[in-house]
Design a protein around this motif. Sequence first.
Motif, PDB file in Angstrom:
ATOM      1  N   GLN A   4       0.833  -1.208   0.000  1.00 55.36           N
ATOM      2  CA  GLN A   4       0.000   0.000   0.000  1.00 55.36           C
ATOM      3  C   GLN A   4       0.862   1.250   0.000  1.00 55.36           C
ATOM      4  OE1 GLN A   4      -2.688   0.168   3.286  1.00 55.36           O
ATOM      5  NE2 GLN A   4      -3.608   2.108   2.645  1.00 55.36           N
ATOM      6  N   ASN A   5       1.967   1.220   0.736  1.00 58.64           N
ATOM      7  CA  ASN A   5       2.877   2.364   0.788  1.00 58.64           C
ATOM      8  C   ASN A   5       3.524   2.614  -0.569  1.00 58.64           C
ATOM      9  OD1 ASN A   5       4.053   4.467   2.262  1.00 58.64           O
ATOM     10  ND2 ASN A   5       5.924   3.298   2.576  1.00 58.64           N
ATOM     11  N   ARG A   6       3.913   1.502  -1.245  1.00 65.15           N
ATOM     12  CA  ARG A   6       4.520   1.637  -2.575  1.00 65.15           C
ATOM     13  C   ARG A   6       3.517   2.207  -3.573  1.00 65.15           C
ATOM     14  NH1 ARG A   6       6.913  -3.363  -1.283  1.00 65.15           N
ATOM     15  NH2 ARG A   6       5.295  -4.473  -2.465  1.00 65.15           N
ATOM     16  N   GLY A   8       1.047   4.233  -2.839  1.00 65.16           N
ATOM     17  CA  GLY A   8       0.904   5.657  -2.539  1.00 65.16           C
ATOM     18  C   GLY A   8       2.064   6.465  -3.080  1.00 65.16           C
ATOM     19  N   MET A   9       3.295   5.927  -2.977  1.00 62.72           N
ATOM     20  CA  MET A   9       4.466   6.624  -3.519  1.00 62.72           C
ATOM     21  C   MET A   9       4.380   6.739  -5.027  1.00 62.72           C
ATOM     22  SD  MET A   9       7.531   5.047  -1.172  1.00 62.72           S
ATOM     23  CE  MET A   9       8.770   6.007  -2.022  1.00 62.72           C
ATOM     24  N   ARG A  12       1.942   9.509  -5.873  1.00 65.77           N
ATOM     25  CA  ARG A  12       2.524  10.822  -5.603  1.00 65.77           C
ATOM     26  C   ARG A  12       3.563  11.183  -6.663  1.00 65.77           C
ATOM     27  NH1 ARG A  12       6.497  13.323  -2.270  1.00 65.77           N
ATOM     28  NH2 ARG A  12       7.334  11.313  -1.639  1.00 65.77           N
ATOM     29  N   LEU A 263      -1.261  13.018  -0.374  1.00 65.03           N
ATOM     30  CA  LEU A 263      -0.617  11.719  -0.581  1.00 65.03           C
ATOM     31  C   LEU A 263       0.638  11.584   0.271  1.00 65.03           C
ATOM     32  CD1 LEU A 263      -0.982  11.365  -4.463  1.00 65.03           C
ATOM     33  CD2 LEU A 263      -2.125   9.977  -2.729  1.00 65.03           C
ATOM     34  N   ARG A 264       1.378  12.692   0.400  1.00 66.59           N
ATOM     35  CA  ARG A 264       2.582  12.655   1.241  1.00 66.59           C
ATOM     36  C   ARG A 264       2.208  12.434   2.698  1.00 66.59           C
ATOM     37  NH1 ARG A 264       7.018  10.594   2.476  1.00 66.59           N
ATOM     38  NH2 ARG A 264       8.428  11.898   3.705  1.00 66.59           N
ATOM     39  N   GLU A 266      -0.383  10.801   3.743  1.00 72.64           N
ATOM     40  CA  GLU A 266      -0.758   9.393   3.853  1.00 72.64           C
ATOM     41  C   GLU A 266       0.482   8.510   3.925  1.00 72.64           C
ATOM     42  OE1 GLU A 266      -3.256   8.599   0.542  1.00 72.64           O
ATOM     43  OE2 GLU A 266      -4.955   9.771   1.306  1.00 72.64           O
ATOM     44  N   GLU A 267       1.509   8.858   3.132  1.00 72.55           N
ATOM     45  CA  GLU A 267       2.762   8.094   3.184  1.00 72.55           C
ATOM     46  C   GLU A 267       3.389   8.186   4.574  1.00 72.55           C
ATOM     47  OE1 GLU A 267       5.442   9.315   0.137  1.00 72.55           O
ATOM     48  OE2 GLU A 267       4.024   8.923  -1.495  1.00 72.55           O
ATOM     49  N   ASN A 270       1.482   6.111   6.957  1.00 76.76           N
ATOM     50  CA  ASN A 270       1.795   4.688   6.752  1.00 76.76           C
ATOM     51  C   ASN A 270       3.164   4.338   7.318  1.00 76.76           C
ATOM     52  OD1 ASN A 270      -0.628   4.127   5.456  1.00 76.76           O
ATOM     53  ND2 ASN A 270       0.190   4.575   3.424  1.00 76.76           N
ATOM     54  N   GLU A 271       4.128   5.258   7.104  1.00 74.70           N
ATOM     55  CA  GLU A 271       5.472   5.007   7.644  1.00 74.70           C
ATOM     56  C   GLU A 271       5.453   4.960   9.172  1.00 74.70           C
ATOM     57  OE1 GLU A 271       7.766   8.136   5.970  1.00 74.70           O
ATOM     58  OE2 GLU A 271       7.783   7.278   3.947  1.00 74.70           O
TER      59      GLU A 271
END
Length: 294
Positions: A4-6, A8-9, A12, A263-264, A266-267, A270-271
Amino acid sequence: MAEQNRYGMSKRRQVKERLATLDEIHGIMKTMKNLALLEIRKLEMFLDTQRRVTTSIERAAQDFLHFYPQIQAQPDHQQLLIIVGSERGFCGDYNEALVSFLNSQQPQRETLLVAVGRKLESKLLENLGMATLIESHSVAEEVPMTLRRLIEVLNRLQQAASSKIGQISVLYFDDESEQIRLRQLLPLSLPEAEVTYSHPPLLYLKSAQFLTKLTDQYLYMLLHEVFYSSFMMENRKRLAHMDSAIHHLEKDTARLRMRANRLRQEEIINEIEIILLSTEVLSSNDKLQSKAIS
């Protein structure tokens, strides 16, 4: 969570690439807007001078024709219409409005049409009366070149025509009224004015020769004014078009920047969740190891 993190990146990154493209387009539009402003400033000076010259010639012509009215009469001849469009785009409905006005006038089928400007050409291709296209100007300093090309075409059409071209009109955007204007060039169509001289002018040429030379000079100067006036309106419409486009572009850019920030965020969330989850796992492992030792 990592997948999911990938994702989102990746989203972005796409937004950032889109923002970079919009910033580049914004820079180009700002440059085009500044160029239009520069042309408007130059044309303001050109038009003021040109109109004074045209007015002085009109006064001389009015004085002459008042005392020699019979010399102006001409039989019906071939008609020619010059339509002054744009060479470049990004000026809104400039050329479309000219074509729409032309269609509303319903010109005679035998009228020869001369289009000035490549962007106008495609709008007139369906018209069977199309005579020729003349490349127009992109800056004010090129107007004399456009005029020379037009004079060459007019001379060529005059020689090739089955009957003499006796009436020439021009269709263009007038910057003073900000409206499309249909203006007769030949025969001379002068604004009415009160004649202040009681005696006819003293001529060193025959009246017919004088009228020919006066007509040539007047036509040359009037076409300068027409081209400058039309080019002024073209740049004003381009300026308005660029302002509107830049406004919409800035709104899109602001919306995308907000999306990129979201989006950032959200990243980051997530991190943080990954870090907290890793901390919990490590804490659980430590507790298990302590119990095993005890």
